[in-house]
Write an enzyme that holds these catalytic residues in place. Structure first.
Site, mmCIF file in Angstrom:
data_model
loop_
_atom_site.group_PDB
_atom_site.id
_atom_site.type_symbol
_atom_site.label_atom_id
_atom_site.label_comp_id
_atom_site.label_asym_id
_atom_site.label_seq_id
_atom_site.Cartn_x
_atom_site.Cartn_y
_atom_site.Cartn_z
ATOM 1 N N ASP A 34 2.189 7.746 -4.556
ATOM 2 C CA ASP A 34 1.931 7.563 -3.131
ATOM 3 C C ASP A 34 0.695 8.345 -2.668
ATOM 4 O OD1 ASP A 34 2.270 6.990 -0.475
ATOM 5 O OD2 ASP A 34 4.229 7.957 -0.283
ATOM 6 N N ASP A 73 4.825 1.980 6.713
ATOM 7 C CA ASP A 73 6.270 2.134 6.492
ATOM 8 C C ASP A 73 7.082 1.205 7.398
ATOM 9 O OD1 ASP A 73 5.414 4.090 4.827
ATOM 10 O OD2 ASP A 73 6.686 5.672 5.661
HETATM 11 C C1 GLA Z 1 5.294 7.475 2.624
HETATM 12 C C2 GLA Z 1 5.790 6.193 1.955
HETATM 13 C C3 GLA Z 1 7.295 6.090 2.120
HETATM 14 C C4 GLA Z 1 7.964 7.325 1.538
HETATM 15 C C5 GLA Z 1 7.393 8.574 2.194
HETATM 16 C C6 GLA Z 1 7.899 9.849 1.521
HETATM 17 O O1 GLA Z 1 5.455 7.427 4.018
HETATM 18 O O2 GLA Z 1 5.166 5.064 2.500
HETATM 19 O O3 GLA Z 1 7.779 4.919 1.480
HETATM 20 O O4 GLA Z 1 7.738 7.357 0.136
HETATM 21 O O5 GLA Z 1 5.976 8.601 2.102
HETATM 22 O O6 GLA Z 1 7.358 10.998 2.094
#
Ligand code: GLA
Length: 350
Positions: free
Chosen positions: A116, A174
């Site tokens: 990520d 998200d």
């Molecule tokens: C980002 C990702 C989420 C999750 C969070 C964890 O926002 O897009 O899917 O993994 O980080 O902190």
């Protein structure tokens, strides 16, 4: 197909939560329906030792034992990290430790890595280099590990995700457990279909089905749209606390067959009139799956014209949620679609 801890549990996960998710996946019918990966998202990481090796924090006393447990259920285990110094929740990232971390994950028995991009900014070249570095490190371990890229769709990741070794890549920000979040994300995927195919998929984020913030019809829209999109189906609810309706939504074999169809074609919009959208996914057997989606707040009659899906004349129609053959139709099929709901059908020339 699998489950990820983030949407429901966020930072409140530990060894026990993950074991419980594996137990529930195995016993609820999810595993039988094809769900396989249990993915530990952010907040597991602890400190690095003097040699730079990462260790889990106190919530996860023994990752290898946890992986053994998940494997003993016939399931696979995944983990989460970042190409930068910190994860999105501020835990230790993999920058400068890519090979060590990949080897550690392989030693623990991990089968999946969600990687990520959490630092702000970054050029496309920097992103490609960072993802390639971790991909090469994963390959070097010799263990097959699914590589899930997560970076909010910046820099059109769908155009280069496959070339850096990604098996799936997030195309959006998200998701949240609200109809408008899910619908904005899902219906916005139109046009990305040419970038997806077997082994490399667009990822419009994890499912919210069963988390409680949407109506039954809205969750049915969520599942139907993700299936038409051939999206990764990563459940994001508490698997130990599912209503029968949630289980039915997540495990309907005919809907899962749409998502997992071997042709691997991502569906797309074929017609739209304001809040009424008709989407189609071509299937390996030549049939067409059609979703009549009503984004309006009242029930409405909607139709699909067979000429828009390459069918001339007569065809049979099966309702995939009702699991019922509706009979033969000529030129078009119409149905009443509830507010924020869907009618999902499979149409086949006889
Ligand atoms: C980002 C990702 C989420 C999750 C969070 C964890 O926002 O897009 O899917 O993994 O980080 O902190």
């Amino acid at each position: 197909m699998g489950w990820n801890s983030w949407n429901h549990f966020a930072g409140h996960i530990d060894d026990k939560t993950v074991r419980a998710a594996a137990d529930a996946m195995a016993s609820s019918g999810m595993k039988a329906a094809g769900y396989q990966y249990i993915v530990i998202d952010d907040t597991w990481a602890g400190k690095r030792d003097d040699q730079g090796f990462i260790h889990p924090n106190e919530k996860f006393p023994d990752m290898k034992a946890l992986a053994d447990y998940v494997h003993s259920k016939g399931l696979k285990l995944g983990i989460y990290s970042s190409p930068g110094p910190r994860t999105c929740a501020g835990y230790e990232g993999s920058l400068g430790h890519e090979e060590q971390d990949a080897q550690t994950y392989a030693n623990w028995g991990m089968d999946y890595l969600k990687y990520d991009w959490c630092q702000s900014g970054g050029t496309v070249e920097q992103m490609e280099a960072a993802y390639t570095k971790m991909h090469d490190a994963l390959v070097k371990t010799g263990r097959p590990i699914v590589f899930s890229l997560c970076q909010y769709g910046w820099h059109k990741v769908w155009e280069w995700g496959a070339s850096v070794g990604g098996n799936l890549w997030r195309t959006t920000g998200d998701i949240s457990d609200r109809y408008f979040s899910m619908a904005d994300i899902g219906f916005d995927q139109n046009g990305l279909e040419k970038f997806a195919g077997p082994g490399h998929w667009n990822d419009p984020d994890m499912l919210e089905v069963g988390n409680g913030g949407m109506s039954e019809d809205e969750y049915r829209t969520h599942m139907s749209l993700w299936a038409i999109l051939a999206a990764p189906l990563m459940a994001g609810n508490d698997l130990g606390e599912m209503t029968p309706y949630t289980v039915e939504l997540l495990t309907n074999p005919e809907v899962i067959a749409v998502d997992q169809d071997p042709l691997g074609k991502q569906g797309y919009r074929i017609a739209q009139e304001g809040p009424f959208e008709v989407w189609m996914k071509p299937m390996a057997d030549g049939s067409k799956v059609v979703g009549l989606f009503n984004r309006q707040r009242t029930t409405e009659q909607m139709s699909v014209n067979f000429s828009d899906i390459g069918i001339s004349g007569a065809a049979t129609v099966r309702d995939l949620w009702m699991k019922k053959d509706l009979g033969g139709f000529r030129d078009k099929f119409s149905a009443y679609v509830p507010m924020h709901g869907v009618v999902l059908v499979r149409i086949k020339v006889q």
